[in-house]
Design a protein around this motif. Structure first.
Motif, PDB file in Angstrom:
ATOM      1  N   THR A   2       0.826  -1.207   0.000  1.00  0.00           N
ATOM      2  CA  THR A   2       0.000   0.000   0.000  1.00  0.00           C
ATOM      3  C   THR A   2       0.860   1.256   0.000  1.00  0.00           C
ATOM      4  N   TYR A   3       2.104   1.114   0.456  1.00  0.00           N
ATOM      5  CA  TYR A   3       3.012   2.261   0.429  1.00  0.00           C
ATOM      6  C   TYR A   3       3.460   2.572  -0.997  1.00  0.00           C
ATOM      7  N   VAL A   4       3.144   1.669  -1.931  1.00  0.00           N
ATOM      8  CA  VAL A   4       3.499   1.889  -3.343  1.00  0.00           C
ATOM      9  C   VAL A   4       2.529   2.877  -3.994  1.00  0.00           C
ATOM     10  N   ARG A   5       1.333   2.987  -3.424  1.00  0.00           N
ATOM     11  CA  ARG A   5       0.253   3.744  -4.085  1.00  0.00           C
ATOM     12  C   ARG A   5       0.659   5.150  -4.526  1.00  0.00           C
ATOM     13  N   PRO A   6       1.381   5.919  -3.699  1.00  0.00           N
ATOM     14  CA  PRO A   6       1.759   7.276  -4.172  1.00  0.00           C
ATOM     15  C   PRO A   6       2.728   7.263  -5.346  1.00  0.00           C
ATOM     16  N   TYR A   7       3.329   6.107  -5.605  1.00  0.00           N
ATOM     17  CA  TYR A   7       4.327   6.020  -6.669  1.00  0.00           C
ATOM     18  C   TYR A   7       3.841   5.094  -7.790  1.00  0.00           C
ATOM     19  N   TRP A   8       2.536   5.149  -8.065  1.00  0.00           N
ATOM     20  CA  TRP A   8       1.956   4.225  -9.038  1.00  0.00           C
ATOM     21  C   TRP A   8       2.548   4.405 -10.436  1.00  0.00           C
ATOM     22  N   LEU A   9       2.905   5.655 -10.811  1.00  0.00           N
ATOM     23  CA  LEU A   9       3.423   5.874 -12.158  1.00  0.00           C
ATOM     24  C   LEU A   9       4.796   5.236 -12.348  1.00  0.00           C
ATOM     25  N   PRO A  10       5.808   5.545 -11.505  1.00  0.00           N
ATOM     26  CA  PRO A  10       7.090   4.861 -11.687  1.00  0.00           C
ATOM     27  C   PRO A  10       6.981   3.348 -11.483  1.00  0.00           C
ATOM     28  N   PHE A  11       6.071   2.911 -10.594  1.00  0.00           N
ATOM     29  CA  PHE A  11       5.888   1.476 -10.396  1.00  0.00           C
ATOM     30  C   PHE A  11       5.348   0.837 -11.678  1.00  0.00           C
ATOM     31  N   SER A  12       4.391   1.517 -12.319  1.00  0.00           N
ATOM     32  CA  SER A  12       3.826   0.994 -13.571  1.00  0.00           C
ATOM     33  C   SER A  12       4.894   0.943 -14.664  1.00  0.00           C
ATOM     34  N   LEU A  13       5.742   1.961 -14.707  1.00  0.00           N
ATOM     35  CA  LEU A  13       6.823   1.958 -15.701  1.00  0.00           C
ATOM     36  C   LEU A  13       7.789   0.810 -15.446  1.00  0.00           C
ATOM     37  N   GLY A  14       8.035   0.512 -14.179  1.00  0.00           N
ATOM     38  CA  GLY A  14       8.888  -0.626 -13.850  1.00  0.00           C
ATOM     39  C   GLY A  14       8.269  -1.937 -14.305  1.00  0.00           C
ATOM     40  N   ILE A  15       6.957  -2.090 -14.086  1.00  0.00           N
ATOM     41  CA  ILE A  15       6.254  -3.303 -14.522  1.00  0.00           C
ATOM     42  C   ILE A  15       6.310  -3.429 -16.040  1.00  0.00           C
ATOM     43  N   ILE A  16       6.120  -2.303 -16.742  1.00  0.00           N
ATOM     44  CA  ILE A  16       6.205  -2.323 -18.211  1.00  0.00           C
ATOM     45  C   ILE A  16       7.595  -2.771 -18.647  1.00  0.00           C
TER      46      ILE A  16
ATOM     47  N   MET B  54      14.464  -0.004 -17.312  1.00  0.00           N
ATOM     48  CA  MET B  54      13.209   0.535 -16.793  1.00  0.00           C
ATOM     49  C   MET B  54      12.775  -0.216 -15.532  1.00  0.00           C
ATOM     50  N   GLY B  55      12.830  -1.538 -15.592  1.00  0.00           N
ATOM     51  CA  GLY B  55      12.390  -2.330 -14.444  1.00  0.00           C
ATOM     52  C   GLY B  55      13.255  -2.093 -13.216  1.00  0.00           C
ATOM     53  N   ASN B  56      14.575  -2.159 -13.404  1.00  0.00           N
ATOM     54  CA  ASN B  56      15.487  -2.014 -12.262  1.00  0.00           C
ATOM     55  C   ASN B  56      15.419  -0.612 -11.657  1.00  0.00           C
ATOM     56  N   TYR B  57      15.470   0.420 -12.504  1.00  0.00           N
ATOM     57  CA  TYR B  57      15.517   1.782 -11.985  1.00  0.00           C
ATOM     58  C   TYR B  57      14.219   2.166 -11.278  1.00  0.00           C
ATOM     59  N   PHE B  58      13.096   1.945 -11.948  1.00  0.00           N
ATOM     60  CA  PHE B  58      11.838   2.429 -11.375  1.00  0.00           C
ATOM     61  C   PHE B  58      11.411   1.638 -10.138  1.00  0.00           C
ATOM     62  N   THR B  59      11.694   0.326 -10.091  1.00  0.00           N
ATOM     63  CA  THR B  59      11.369  -0.412  -8.868  1.00  0.00           C
ATOM     64  C   THR B  59      12.295   0.013  -7.720  1.00  0.00           C
ATOM     65  N   ALA B  60      13.567   0.273  -8.037  1.00  0.00           N
ATOM     66  CA  ALA B  60      14.478   0.763  -6.997  1.00  0.00           C
ATOM     67  C   ALA B  60      14.025   2.128  -6.496  1.00  0.00           C
TER      68      ALA B  60
ATOM     69  N   LYS C 198      11.287  -7.175  -7.848  1.00  0.00           N
ATOM     70  CA  LYS C 198      11.814  -7.111  -9.201  1.00  0.00           C
ATOM     71  C   LYS C 198      11.907  -8.507  -9.813  1.00  0.00           C
ATOM     72  N   ILE C 199      12.514  -9.419  -9.067  1.00  0.00           N
ATOM     73  CA  ILE C 199      12.686 -10.784  -9.581  1.00  0.00           C
ATOM     74  C   ILE C 199      11.339 -11.476  -9.712  1.00  0.00           C
ATOM     75  N   SER C 200      10.457 -11.263  -8.718  1.00  0.00           N
ATOM     76  CA  SER C 200       9.149 -11.921  -8.769  1.00  0.00           C
ATOM     77  C   SER C 200       8.374 -11.505 -10.013  1.00  0.00           C
ATOM     78  N   VAL C 201       8.348 -10.202 -10.289  1.00  0.00           N
ATOM     79  CA  VAL C 201       7.594  -9.713 -11.446  1.00  0.00           C
ATOM     80  C   VAL C 201       8.283 -10.101 -12.743  1.00  0.00           C
ATOM     81  N   ARG C 202       9.596  -9.835 -12.813  1.00  0.00           N
ATOM     82  CA  ARG C 202      10.324 -10.098 -14.061  1.00  0.00           C
ATOM     83  C   ARG C 202      10.323 -11.578 -14.412  1.00  0.00           C
ATOM     84  N   GLU C 203      10.722 -12.395 -13.442  1.00  0.00           N
ATOM     85  CA  GLU C 203      10.821 -13.827 -13.735  1.00  0.00           C
ATOM     86  C   GLU C 203       9.436 -14.462 -13.823  1.00  0.00           C
TER      87      GLU C 203
END
Length: 598
Positions: free
Chosen positions: A20-34, A85-91, A145-150
């Protein structure tokens, strides 16, 4: 609590709360998922490229030498872009989450009741903010990162396998329950060990912190061997639990790898068996084996990351336990300007533990501007009473009135604005003398006001000899200053606050003669026009008090002026005569032998 494994589903609830602490950062989180989706697509694209190249060789496609290399470069570029994108935005998201958690935890530490600090060692509290939060970082960065990517890689490759040959894919998928079993067993152990590692790390921090703070006592009293043994035990416990965690990780990974490899071997057996007709071309067969082989690595990574996730969940649980602690009761709404300082104790009772009273039915009236001294043996309840005035604790029964209003009616901030405190154990913060005098809400006062307070507290007497004056750094906890100098700075802080109520808790004990002379003079300045409560062992320092209250086992047994209590010839008179014979005579010897003036 340390060995307890959360009930089924609790781990997921904790992880979801963390997210839930991710919610304010939904945009960079979404870019990381992409980014991870792009990375996962390149894995499947590579398997598809193998099919194209093998079929191109068999069919002798003339344009393959152009499109093949271009496709390979395109896949490499896309993989690089997705990885970045994944590494930077999730970090970015994860480090912000850690920052948020640390700020929330620190804010909570500022408002939770004092008994939390008494029930939890400082090392364990600090470990939550440092070590435990970093475990959450691993769960929120590398693990996520690993959970989503892999995970997406596995989904993409399985989809491609189903597209090529769904029958063989179902055979490969049959190993999933075995992998799930290994992961489930490992998860329980990871989480249990995660709790133990956190506790052992807290103990390491606690022992190290105690030794840093008490280094002089350790060295003078020869405690090096004892403290070395304590630290080795604490660190050894951490080592043992960490090795158990490493063993579990080291076993779970090859087991999963063996299961996947066995499934892959079965696929090759079925695809190549003369009696089996798969209907696949050579390119499809190579692509299928390539995709199945590519699944092995992400599956292995998913099992390896499980340990970090479980440690993160265990750490998040301890963090949320602190965050969920109740804050100080601040139900009062009365906001008061500087009051008169009239205090009344009405049938006041207090106990830390049930059926073990510390204060019993205290009744006392203190008029504005009076100086009231509390004396008695250690454990008689003097300091406890001092802690009840700023509402560090709440009375068990009875009440304390300030200017006619119960303390509970006051807003906590407003109540504490009415009180200044000077204790034996002076608290100074790393900074300048000026910053420590004008501390907290007083930081915006003028230079002239600070100097006036410093003059009244006899701080300028030693500051004038320092090259940087009031801008002199005091060091951590004021270690660059003497005990008497630190005490005078604390008195200057109390003078500057100009509160109507002043509490002096053993403010002159354990000081040398010269320091006590300066501090007594400073105290006379700070006590003027204020209701002053003095807790003292040195009875010679309270002879001029308006009232002296003698306490024993939480009760008031005598009350009066110095002369009145001496005339009673009871407890106070006995204490005074005993202290006079123990302390006064040696001082006379010192004067004769060394020239000291008391």
């Amino acid at each position: 609590m340390t060995d307890q494994v959360p009930i089924k589903g609790a781990g997921m609830k904790i992880y979801l709360r963390l997210l839930t602490y991710v919610r304010p950062y939904w945009l960079p989180f979404s870019l990381g998922i992409i980014g991870f989706i792009i990375y996962a697509a390149t894995q499947t694209g590579f398997a598809a490229l193998m099919e194209y190249l093998v079929d191109a060789i068999g069919e002798q496609k003339e344009d393959a030498y152009i499109y093949g290399p271009l496709a390979l470069i395109g896949i490499a570029f896309a993989r690089g872009l997705g990885t970045f994108m994944g590494n930077y935005f999730t970090a970015y998201v994860a480090r912000n989450i850690v920052h948020q958690l640390r700020v929330v935890m620190f804010d909570k530490l500022l408002v939770i009741p004092l008994d939390y600090y008494h029930n939890n060692a400082s090392g364990h509290i600090l470990s939550k903010i440092s070590y435990n939060v970093e475990q959450v970082t691993n769960a929120a960065t590398e693990s996520l990162k690993i959970s989503v990517r892999e995970g997406m890689t596995v989904i993409g490759l399985l989809g491609y396998l189903l597209y090529i040959n769904w029958q063989l894919t179902l055979v490969f998928a049959a190993v999933s329950p075995f992998i799930a079993l290994v992961v489930a067993v490992a998860s329980k152990r990871f989480r249990r060990l995660g709790h133990r590692i956190q506790d052992s790390m807290g103990e390491v921090t606690h022992v190290a912190s105690e030794n840093v703070q008490g280094v002089q006592v350790v060295r003078v009293f020869g405690g090096g061997d004892k403290e070395r043994h304590r630290f080795q035990e604490a660190s050894g416990q951490n080592l043992r639990q960490s090795l158990k965690m490493a063993t579990t990780e080291a076993l779970s990974t090859p087991i999963v790898q063996l299961i996947v490899s066995s499934a892959l071997a079965l696929l090759i057996f079925l695809a190549l068996h003369p009696l089996m007709s798969t209907g696949m071309s050579a390119g499809q067969f190579i692509a299928f084996i390539t995709a199945a082989g590519l699944i092995a690595k992400p599956l292995r990574s998913l099992t390896e990351v499980n340990g970090a996730i479980q440690r993160g969940i265990a750490a998040a649980q301890s963090i949320f336990e602190l965050i969920d602690e109740e804050t100080e009761n601040n139900s009062g709404s009365l906001i008061s300007d500087r009051g008169e300082g009239r205090l009344q104790l009405k049938d006041l009772c207090f106990s830390y533990l049930p059926n073990k009273p510390v204060l019993t039915h205290l009744n006392l009236a203190i008029e504005p501007g009076q100086t009231v001294a509390f004396v008695g043996k250690s454990g008689s309840g003097k300091s406890t009473l001092a802690n009840l005035l700023p509402r560090f604790y709440e009375p068990t029964s009875g009440t304390i009135l300030l200017d006619g209003h119960p303390l509970a009616d006051y807003d906590l901030g407003s109540l504490r604005d009415q009180i200044a405190l000077v204790t034996q154990n002076v608290v100074l913060f790393d900074g300048t003398i000026k910053e420590n005098i004008a501390y907290g809400a007083m930081q915006d006062v003028t230079e002239a006001e600070i100097i006036a307070a410093a003059e009244a507290a006899h701080v300028m007497e030693f500051v004038s000899r320092m090259s940087d004056g009031l801008d002199t750094e005091v060091g951590e906890k004021g270690t660059k200053l003497s005990g008497g100098q630190r005490q005078r700075i604390a008195i200057a802080r109390a003078i500057l606050k100009n509160a109507p109520v002043l509490i002096l808790d053993e403010a002159t004990s354990a000081l040398d003669t010269e320091s006590e002379r300066h501090i007594q003079a400073a105290l006379e300045n700070v006590m003027q026009g204020r209701t002053t409560l003095v807790i003292a062992h040195r009875l010679s320092t309270i002879e001029s008090a308006d009232q002296i209250v003698v306490m024993e086992q939480g009760e008031i047994i005598e009350q009066g002026t110095h002369d009145e209590l001496l005339a009673m010839n009871h407890t106070y008179a006995g204490l005074y005569k005993k202290q006079f014979s123990e302390t006064y005579t040696p001082k006379r010897v010192n004067r004769e032998n060394t020239g000291d003036i008391e």
